[in-house]
Design a protein around this motif. Structure first.
Motif, PDB file in Angstrom:
ATOM      1  N   PRO A   1      -7.202 -19.878 -17.284  1.00 24.70           N
ATOM      2  CA  PRO A   1      -8.294 -20.489 -17.364  1.00 24.70           C
ATOM      3  C   PRO A   1      -8.429 -21.408 -16.256  1.00 24.70           C
ATOM      4  O   PRO A   1      -7.489 -22.284 -15.822  1.00 24.70           O
ATOM      5  CB  PRO A   1      -8.126 -21.177 -18.779  1.00 24.70           C
ATOM      6  N   GLY A   2      -9.861 -21.694 -15.836  1.00 22.77           N
ATOM      7  CA  GLY A   2     -10.172 -22.409 -14.645  1.00 22.77           C
ATOM      8  C   GLY A   2     -10.198 -21.638 -13.401  1.00 22.77           C
ATOM      9  O   GLY A   2     -10.691 -22.128 -12.338  1.00 22.77           O
ATOM     10  N   ASP A   3      -9.404 -20.657 -13.279  1.00 19.76           N
ATOM     11  CA  ASP A   3      -9.478 -19.792 -12.086  1.00 19.76           C
ATOM     12  C   ASP A   3     -10.776 -19.400 -11.715  1.00 19.76           C
ATOM     13  O   ASP A   3     -11.838 -18.966 -12.797  1.00 19.76           O
ATOM     14  CB  ASP A   3      -8.779 -18.477 -12.174  1.00 19.76           C
ATOM     15  N   LYS A   4     -11.465 -19.226 -10.457  1.00 20.29           N
ATOM     16  CA  LYS A   4     -12.634 -18.844 -10.175  1.00 20.29           C
ATOM     17  C   LYS A   4     -12.405 -17.389 -10.122  1.00 20.29           C
ATOM     18  O   LYS A   4     -11.706 -16.641  -9.448  1.00 20.29           O
ATOM     19  CB  LYS A   4     -13.169 -19.468  -8.779  1.00 20.29           C
ATOM     20  N   ILE A   5     -13.614 -16.794 -10.431  1.00 23.56           N
ATOM     21  CA  ILE A   5     -13.736 -15.117 -10.175  1.00 23.56           C
ATOM     22  C   ILE A   5     -15.416 -14.958  -9.779  1.00 23.56           C
ATOM     23  O   ILE A   5     -16.397 -15.443 -10.044  1.00 23.56           O
ATOM     24  CB  ILE A   5     -13.696 -14.595 -11.566  1.00 23.56           C
ATOM     25  N   ILE A   6     -15.257 -13.972  -8.757  1.00 24.48           N
ATOM     26  CA  ILE A   6     -16.662 -13.743  -8.033  1.00 24.48           C
ATOM     27  C   ILE A   6     -17.308 -12.576  -8.752  1.00 24.48           C
ATOM     28  O   ILE A   6     -16.605 -11.738  -8.847  1.00 24.48           O
ATOM     29  CB  ILE A   6     -16.446 -13.637  -6.494  1.00 24.48           C
ATOM     30  N   ILE A   7     -18.674 -12.553  -8.773  1.00 21.48           N
ATOM     31  CA  ILE A   7     -19.433 -11.506  -9.000  1.00 21.48           C
ATOM     32  C   ILE A   7     -20.453 -11.372  -8.076  1.00 21.48           C
ATOM     33  O   ILE A   7     -21.052 -12.375  -7.408  1.00 21.48           O
ATOM     34  CB  ILE A   7     -20.020 -11.424 -10.478  1.00 21.48           C
ATOM     35  N   GLN A   8     -21.037 -10.266  -7.952  1.00 22.80           N
ATOM     36  CA  GLN A   8     -22.362 -10.111  -6.770  1.00 22.80           C
ATOM     37  C   GLN A   8     -23.604  -9.808  -7.551  1.00 22.80           C
ATOM     38  O   GLN A   8     -24.027  -8.603  -7.723  1.00 22.80           O
ATOM     39  CB  GLN A   8     -21.877  -9.031  -5.823  1.00 22.80           C
ATOM     40  N   PRO A   9     -24.282 -10.769  -8.022  1.00 27.57           N
ATOM     41  CA  PRO A   9     -25.650 -10.302  -8.534  1.00 27.57           C
ATOM     42  C   PRO A   9     -26.829 -10.020  -7.552  1.00 27.57           C
ATOM     43  O   PRO A   9     -26.589 -10.129  -6.331  1.00 27.57           O
ATOM     44  CB  PRO A   9     -25.931 -11.766  -9.105  1.00 27.57           C
TER      45      PRO A   9
END
Length: 391
Positions: free
Chosen positions: A110-118
């Motif tokens: 929890p709190g970790d950053k996760i990248i997505i590409q819209p």
């Protein structure tokens, strides 16, 4: 055998989301359903025959995954994609989204950053946020009618709290099939920053020539050891309702962490009919898929030529893969909600709002072309008739 993709199948009253949930999502049943990413073609005969054969046995109790279940996928990946995988790397999940959610829970905190590409498959937003992770968006760049990964911005997005990136390859909804060179650049950035790669490759079989799907895990030793790849026959063979997919996890440590969570949640047992369909699809599906791709390509050309002739203001982003077309309505200069209203109320066509895939989907719509050509043509005629006066 010649398959008939022109056949109209009545899917009403089958609890189909695409056909029976229109009132819920669009406020009316009187729309042509060209939205949810399943197809209106018959599931292949060899899958239905396998299911009927299993149905003939009157007991549908606990099941497990046979050696032939695993070998069907292994052979398919080798023969079709020149990608070798081992049985021990394969872990079954009740769906790709479930698998990705479990990967987030098992491999980040929890709190970790996760990248997505819209613009990207809209559940990705929810998977990150609902698991109490921080969503980071690296928007795709739209240049000269084509989408590209913005590597410069990607590097700016990353800090010490960034632990994971989720990619879609082929990309839903824009239809890109990422090249080996693009994936190498992505993996290099991930390796430099020790970022884990989650690859949704569910559309990997639906690729138009001369484009070629490259499994992310094949890019380098880093990608091999620091990626989880999710695939399923559900999109390719129209069996999404059977809820059987797999995670391919070469790294033993990551696999052990993933399995620990699936075991804790008791998600490591099989669906009797899903396993049968999975094996039949990957064992017998090559010729059916070849014919499907010819038909889908014809549908792509139909959409492109029809808009070019009758309403060129609607621009089709050239698809390299998937049976989902990304349509650009921006030249009509309509507010996004007004555009949606016209399409539903006047054209009576149901498509997915582009904005649901990210804010950079404004004035776009996602059109599902996995239907008989007569249905696609009817949808095109309705759209042009309703939108012509706004040109």
């Amino acid at each position: 055998m010649q398959y008939d993709f022109d056949k109209i199948i009545d899917r009403k009253n089958t609890n189909s989301v695409k056909h029976d949930a229109l009132q819920t999502f669009f406020g009316t049943d009187n729309v042509l359903p060209l939205w949810v990413a399943d197809m209106d073609f018959e599931s292949p005969d060899f899958i239905r025959d396998a299911l009927k054969n299993r149905l003939d046995h009157p007991v549908y109790a606990y099941t497990f995954f046979s050696e032939s279940f695993y070998s069907s996928l292994i052979k398919w990946m080798k023969d079709k994609h020149n990608h070798r995988i081992e049985p021990s790397w394969i872990k079954v999940t009740p769906g790709v989204l479930t698998g990705i959610s479990m990967a987030i829970m098992a491999l980040t905190n929890p709190g970790d950053k996760i990248i997505i590409q819209p613009p990207v498959y809209h559940p990705f937003f929810h998977l990150v946020k609902s698991n109490d992770r921080v969503l980071v968006q690296n928007e795709l760049a739209f240049e000269n009618g084509c989408y590209k990964m913005d590597f410069e911005h990607l590097e700016k997005c990353i800090d010490e709290d960034t632990k994971m990136i989720i990619i879609s390859n082929p990309h839903n909804p824009v239809g890109r099939v990422w090249t080996k060179e693009e994936l190498k650049k992505l993996v290099t950035i991930c390796a430099k920053n020790k970022i884990l790669i989650i690859a949704d490759e569910i559309h990997s079989d639906i690729v138009f020539e001369p484009n070629q799907y490259t499994p992310i895990a094949s890019i380098s030793s880093y990608a091999h050891n620091n990626s989880l790849t999710f695939v399923a026959p559900s999109k390719t063979f129209n069996i999404a309702g059977l809820s059987t997919s797999v995670a391919i996890i070469p790294n033993r440590k990551l696999r052990k962490q993933f399995i620990a969570l699936t075991s804790r949640l008791h998600l490591d047992s099989g669906n009797v009919f899903g396993t049968v369909a999975f094996e039949a699809a990957y064992t017998h599906g090559e010729e059916w898929l070849n014919q499907l791709m010819v038909y889908l390509k014809a549908n792509v050309e139909l959409v492109k030529s029809y808009f070019a002739e009758h309403l060129p203001a609607i621009r089709v982003v050239e698809p390299e893969g998937t049976y989902l077309l990304w349509l650009d309505f921006s030249a009509l200069n309509l507010e996004d909600e007004r555009l949606h209203q016209i399409l539903v109320d006047e054209a009576e066509v149901a498509m997915n709002k582009g904005i649901s895939f990210g804010l950079n989907g404004y004035n776009f719509m996602r059109l599902n072309i996995g239907s008989p050509q007569a249905v696609i043509l009817e949808g095109l005629e309705r759209m042009v008739a309703a939108l012509k006066r706004y040109e």
